[in-house]
Each structure stands twice: as structure tokens, then as C-alpha cells.
Design an enzyme around this catalytic site. Sequence first.
Site, PDB file in Angstrom:
ATOM      1  N   GLY A 249       0.698  -1.240  -0.124  1.00 47.99           N
ATOM      2  CA  GLY A 249       0.056   0.070  -0.002  1.00 47.99           C
ATOM      3  C   GLY A 249       0.903   1.304   0.158  1.00 47.99           C
ATOM      4  O   GLY A 249       0.035   2.130  -0.020  1.00 47.99           O
ATOM      5  N   GLU A 294       3.929  -6.596   1.935  1.00 50.32           N
ATOM      6  CA  GLU A 294       3.731  -7.041   0.533  1.00 50.32           C
ATOM      7  C   GLU A 294       3.493  -5.832  -0.552  1.00 50.32           C
ATOM      8  O   GLU A 294       2.552  -5.464  -1.336  1.00 50.32           O
ATOM      9  CB  GLU A 294       2.205  -7.706   0.325  1.00 50.32           C
ATOM     10  CG  GLU A 294       2.189  -8.950   0.983  1.00 50.32           C
ATOM     11  CD  GLU A 294       0.918  -9.651   0.872  1.00 50.32           C
ATOM     12  OE1 GLU A 294       1.045 -10.772   1.102  1.00 50.32           O
ATOM     13  OE2 GLU A 294       0.009  -8.939   0.919  1.00 50.32           O
ATOM     14  N   PRO A 295       4.481  -5.118  -0.817  1.00 48.39           N
ATOM     15  CA  PRO A 295       4.571  -3.942  -1.576  1.00 48.39           C
ATOM     16  C   PRO A 295       4.600  -4.363  -3.071  1.00 48.39           C
ATOM     17  O   PRO A 295       5.235  -4.806  -3.381  1.00 48.39           O
ATOM     18  CB  PRO A 295       5.992  -3.289  -1.113  1.00 48.39           C
ATOM     19  CG  PRO A 295       6.886  -4.213  -0.695  1.00 48.39           C
ATOM     20  CD  PRO A 295       6.074  -5.110  -0.150  1.00 48.39           C
ATOM     21  N   GLY A 296       3.814  -3.678  -3.856  1.00 46.28           N
ATOM     22  CA  GLY A 296       3.832  -3.868  -5.192  1.00 46.28           C
ATOM     23  C   GLY A 296       4.103  -2.547  -6.090  1.00 46.28           C
ATOM     24  O   GLY A 296       5.114  -2.232  -6.536  1.00 46.28           O
ATOM     25  N   ARG A 297       3.174  -1.539  -5.856  1.00 44.08           N
ATOM     26  CA  ARG A 297       3.313  -0.376  -6.585  1.00 44.08           C
ATOM     27  C   ARG A 297       4.581   0.367  -6.367  1.00 44.08           C
ATOM     28  O   ARG A 297       5.283   0.877  -7.040  1.00 44.08           O
ATOM     29  CB  ARG A 297       2.127   0.411  -6.273  1.00 44.08           C
ATOM     30  CG  ARG A 297       2.210   1.764  -7.090  1.00 44.08           C
ATOM     31  CD  ARG A 297       0.926   2.737  -6.456  1.00 44.08           C
ATOM     32  NE  ARG A 297      -0.096   2.188  -6.149  1.00 44.08           N
ATOM     33  CZ  ARG A 297      -1.332   2.298  -6.837  1.00 44.08           C
ATOM     34  NH1 ARG A 297      -1.083   2.721  -7.844  1.00 44.08           N
ATOM     35  NH2 ARG A 297      -2.438   1.567  -6.215  1.00 44.08           N
ATOM     36  N   ARG A 334      -5.702   3.026 -16.144  1.00 44.72           N
ATOM     37  CA  ARG A 334      -6.039   3.373 -14.822  1.00 44.72           C
ATOM     38  C   ARG A 334      -6.620   4.889 -14.793  1.00 44.72           C
ATOM     39  O   ARG A 334      -7.462   5.091 -13.972  1.00 44.72           O
ATOM     40  CB  ARG A 334      -4.721   3.715 -14.250  1.00 44.72           C
ATOM     41  CG  ARG A 334      -4.029   2.373 -13.671  1.00 44.72           C
ATOM     42  CD  ARG A 334      -2.734   2.620 -12.764  1.00 44.72           C
ATOM     43  NE  ARG A 334      -3.252   2.739 -11.401  1.00 44.72           N
ATOM     44  CZ  ARG A 334      -3.169   4.100 -10.830  1.00 44.72           C
ATOM     45  NH1 ARG A 334      -2.500   5.093 -11.690  1.00 44.72           N
ATOM     46  NH2 ARG A 334      -3.466   4.203  -9.668  1.00 44.72           N
ATOM     47  N   CYS A 365     -11.397   2.855 -29.591  1.00 42.41           N
ATOM     48  CA  CYS A 365     -12.940   3.586 -29.987  1.00 42.41           C
ATOM     49  C   CYS A 365     -13.997   3.783 -28.900  1.00 42.41           C
ATOM     50  O   CYS A 365     -14.952   3.264 -28.643  1.00 42.41           O
ATOM     51  CB  CYS A 365     -13.595   2.469 -31.164  1.00 42.41           C
ATOM     52  SG  CYS A 365     -14.240   3.304 -32.616  1.00 42.41           S
TER      53      CYS A 365
HETATM   54  N1  LLP Z   1      -1.348  -7.155  -1.002  1.00 43.37           N
HETATM   55  C1  LLP Z   1      -2.618  -7.506  -1.230  1.00 43.37           C
HETATM   56  C2  LLP Z   1      -3.445  -8.307  -0.505  1.00 43.37           C
HETATM   57  C3  LLP Z   1      -3.316  -6.512  -2.183  1.00 43.37           C
HETATM   58  O1  LLP Z   1      -4.721  -6.552  -2.537  1.00 43.37           O
HETATM   59  C4  LLP Z   1      -2.378  -5.683  -2.688  1.00 43.37           C
HETATM   60  C5  LLP Z   1      -3.088  -4.605  -3.767  1.00 43.37           C
HETATM   61  C6  LLP Z   1      -1.189  -5.442  -2.209  1.00 43.37           C
HETATM   62  C7  LLP Z   1      -0.653  -6.462  -1.597  1.00 43.37           C
HETATM   63  C8  LLP Z   1      -0.190  -4.423  -3.214  1.00 43.37           C
HETATM   64  O2  LLP Z   1      -0.490  -3.145  -2.681  1.00 43.37           O
HETATM   65  P1  LLP Z   1       0.522  -1.897  -3.361  1.00 43.37           P
HETATM   66  O3  LLP Z   1       1.799  -2.118  -2.682  1.00 43.37           O
HETATM   67  O4  LLP Z   1       0.777  -2.263  -4.694  1.00 43.37           O
HETATM   68  O5  LLP Z   1      -0.396  -0.753  -3.278  1.00 43.37           O
HETATM   69  N2  LLP Z   1      -5.348  -1.896  -9.508  1.00 43.37           N
HETATM   70  C9  LLP Z   1      -5.339  -0.737  -8.635  1.00 43.37           C
HETATM   71  C10 LLP Z   1      -4.410  -1.122  -7.527  1.00 43.37           C
HETATM   72  C11 LLP Z   1      -5.212  -2.115  -6.787  1.00 43.37           C
HETATM   73  C12 LLP Z   1      -4.212  -2.755  -5.819  1.00 43.37           C
HETATM   74  C13 LLP Z   1      -5.075  -4.079  -5.064  1.00 43.37           C
HETATM   75  N3  LLP Z   1      -4.142  -4.669  -4.021  1.00 43.37           N
HETATM   76  C14 LLP Z   1      -4.404   0.519  -9.239  1.00 43.37           C
HETATM   77  O6  LLP Z   1      -4.088   0.688 -10.377  1.00 43.37           O
HETATM   78  O7  LLP Z   1      -4.365   1.535  -8.722  1.00 43.37           O
END
Ligand code: LLP
Length: 441
Positions: A249, A294-297, A334, A365
Site C-alpha cells: 500500500g 507486500e509492496p507492489g506499486r 488507470r 474507439c
Molecule cells: N497485498 C494485497 C493483498 C493487495 O490486495 C495488494 C493490492 C497489495 C498487496 C499491493 O499493494 P500496493 O503495494 O501495490 O499498493 N489496480 C489498482 C491497485 C489495486 C491494488 C489491489 N491490491 C491501481 O491501479 O491503482
Amino acid sequence: MNVRETLKANAAGHLEIGGCDTLELAKSFGTPLYVFDEDYIRAMMRIYRNTIAKEYGGNGNVLYASKAFSCLAMYAIAKQEGIGCDAVSGGELFTALKAGFNPGDIYVHGNNKTVEELRQSVSAGVGGIVIDSYREADILNEIAREYGVRQSVLIRVNPGVEAHTHAFVQTARTDSKFGFSIADGTALDYTEHVLSLENIELKGYHCHIGSQIFEKKSFALAAEKMLDFIKSVKDKTGFEAEILNLGGGFGIYYTDDDPKLTMDDYAEYLTTLISAVKAKTSSLNLKQPYLLIEPGRSIVGEAGITLYTVGAIKDIVGIRKYVAVDGGMFESPRYALYQSKYTAVKASDVNAPCVQKVSIAGKCCESGDLIGVDIPLPQVESGDILAVLSTGAYHYSMASNYNRNLIPQAILVKNGRAEVIIRKQTYDDLIRNDVIPDSLK
Ligand code: LLP
């Protein structure tokens, strides 16, 4: 290290990433093009891992959130950096395993995992499965029995923390499809049920309070609520969680509306969270749990940019100027989904002053097919290369073939070297799974 250290203007004033001139990249690989900065990705993985080592005695790990950007190369990097990953579908799990990821370092999520996905996870020997729905524990218990294993599980808990972010990306409000709520007692009830099942072993809890969050307090509050819950479970059942997964997050910079965080700032976010865990465990007299995040973004978002070629320009005087590019919602969904904001740069002249605000339109389109609105830009013409920044997360992973557009290729850049990590789709890929049944021949 500053977050944008490898993204800069070179001597010619062109945008450079990972030591590569973006105009050269556009020429060699074509546009649209996803470009990923390898050093940035590695630096973010390291900053989190090192912070856990320094502030928490290494009693934890980072799980890269696959959903942000999943492909073989990404797992290869995560593996080299010694971190784990999560997977929220059979496809993400399959990709991680194909990349040689150690199954024990994978945690599986999903609010509605299929029986096949649960089987796939148990048979691969994943490190943990995060139980998210009522039916899941019993199904998993049976599958684990079949395989003759005792499967480690966590329970996804909804701590009821409101994170200050876009409503669509919040996942832990009381009204949520995810997890078991602390507030209504279902998290505790389900814990008792899971503890009664003999082929699954409850290791602890997971929560995730949302995405693109900058409020340090939200993370600390979620951690505290989770530990209060762990304490109440211990008092009621005698079970003390060994693992606490606090989800992802952390927010990133898209435009000047967002803070521009440095690597040290990200370390500080995690340190705040760890301090909350340490203080709370000590006040509640609990063991410090093994900590997962669990960082992704934040790992891959700012590592990525997308290069486009400007095509049609439509200036509706006094109303709006549309600058259309060769991408769109099929590879950058997005804005269409969340009205997300972006920064764009004219790749041939990074320092040119912005003299206008334009809507960058895609080629699909559909009127809503925009990459962004009111984006400040210098004068641009057809044929110019535009770079949209911070596109590494949730772009490729949410891309589609809408209008049968091809999903662009992705390249990885480092020290002036550029390598393809995802090949561009071909028209043959589009029809690979199409079938004309006999009745139509
Ligand atoms: N762990 C869980 C269980 C999650 O549901 C998520 C994101 C993450 C980790 C990773 O979160 P992050 O660090 O990336 O914020 N499609 C949306 C984002 C959806 C995120 C859903 N869950 C967007 O493009 O903003």
C-alpha cells in the site's frame, strides 16, 4: 539514493532512463513501449529488506505483490534480491514457479480461489495460503489430506482501518469482499474453526488496508489493531500468531499532488510500522511475530515509464486540446478506471517549459479512452515521443486487447543496456485461441 536518480535529462536534453536515451529506445523497439529501470526495482526491494534486517532483526521478509507487474523477469529479480512474492491467481503462481521461484517463498491470496488454484498451490508446496472465505478452510483441509501434507495458512483479517486513498482501491473497509472482520467477531470465530482442522496449520494473520497510501498513521494503526486482535485470540483460544502479514500500500509519485518520496522515506514508512509492532507487542506481552509486507506499486511503479509517439492533435479552441498517442486504455487503463493522474514529458526536450495543458488520448474507439487530462506539456507535434511517468505498476498487469490492440512489449534497462523482458504481441497471438466452429463453416 534519490528515487529518480536514473531518470534524467542527458547532455542532449533527451529523457534518459537506466543510462538509455529514450529517443533511441523508441527508435529501436518502437512505441508504445513499457520501459523498466532495473536498478530502481532492485533498490526498492533492498530498502525494504534492509529495513527489516536493521529495525526488526531480520525477523521477516518482503513479498513482492505480483499483481503490480507479473512476468518471468520480475520474479527472477525478486529471487536474486532474496525476497518472496505473493500470487493472487493460478497464473501468477504459474509464472513465479516457471521463473524458478522457491515455492516456499510464495504466499497465495484471493477472495475466491478456485479449487484448482488451491490444488495447484498445495501441490507446488507454497509457503502459505491466505484463507479469505468461509468455504476455503474446509476445501483446503481436504486437499491437504489428499496430498498428505499439513498446509500452512494465514487468515485474512479486516482490521477496519480507513486509508486515505481512492475509494476504489481500498480493500479493508467493513463493507469489503475481503477477509474476516475483527469488529463483527467473524475473524475470531473463523480462527476457532481453522484451529480445529487437522490438515491445515494456522500460522497467523494477514491484512491489507488499501493502496497508494501516504498516511504513516494508517499503517501503524492497522498493525496495532491486528496485534490487539492477536492478543484477544490468544486469551480466548491459547493460539498465538507466529506470522503477521501487513500487506502493501505505500504510495508513489504520479504528479505534484503526491509527495515525492526518497528511498530513505520508504525506509521510514516501514520503520514507523515496525516501531508500532515492537511497541504494541511489548505492551501486550506478545512475541514479536515474523513480519511480512507486500509492496507492489512502490517497488515497480516509479521504475516504469511508457513511451508513445504523438499522432493526431485536435485543438478545440477554448475547450480542450487532445494529443492522441499510439497507446490507450488497452495498455494504460488507470485513467479510465480511476481517473488517475500522470506526469508526461517530451522525450526530446525534458527541460522545455510547459506552455499548455492537454488531454492525452488513446487510440481506442471510446471517448473515455484517455491516458490523462489536463497534463502540462511543452509544445508538441505529431511524431514527437512522449514519456508518461510512473507506469510500472498496474499498467501491463491490467492491460487488455480491447479493440484487438496488441499489448506492447516491455524492456528492462540498466547502465545503458536495454533488453526485452516481454515480447510484443503479434496479430497471430490475437487469434491463437479463436475457433470457428463447424456450424459456422
Ligand atoms: N497485498 C494485497 C493483498 C493487495 O490486495 C495488494 C493490492 C497489495 C498487496 C499491493 O499493494 P500496493 O503495494 O501495490 O499498493 N489496480 C489498482 C491497485 C489495486 C491494488 C489491489 N491490491 C491501481 O491501479 O491503482
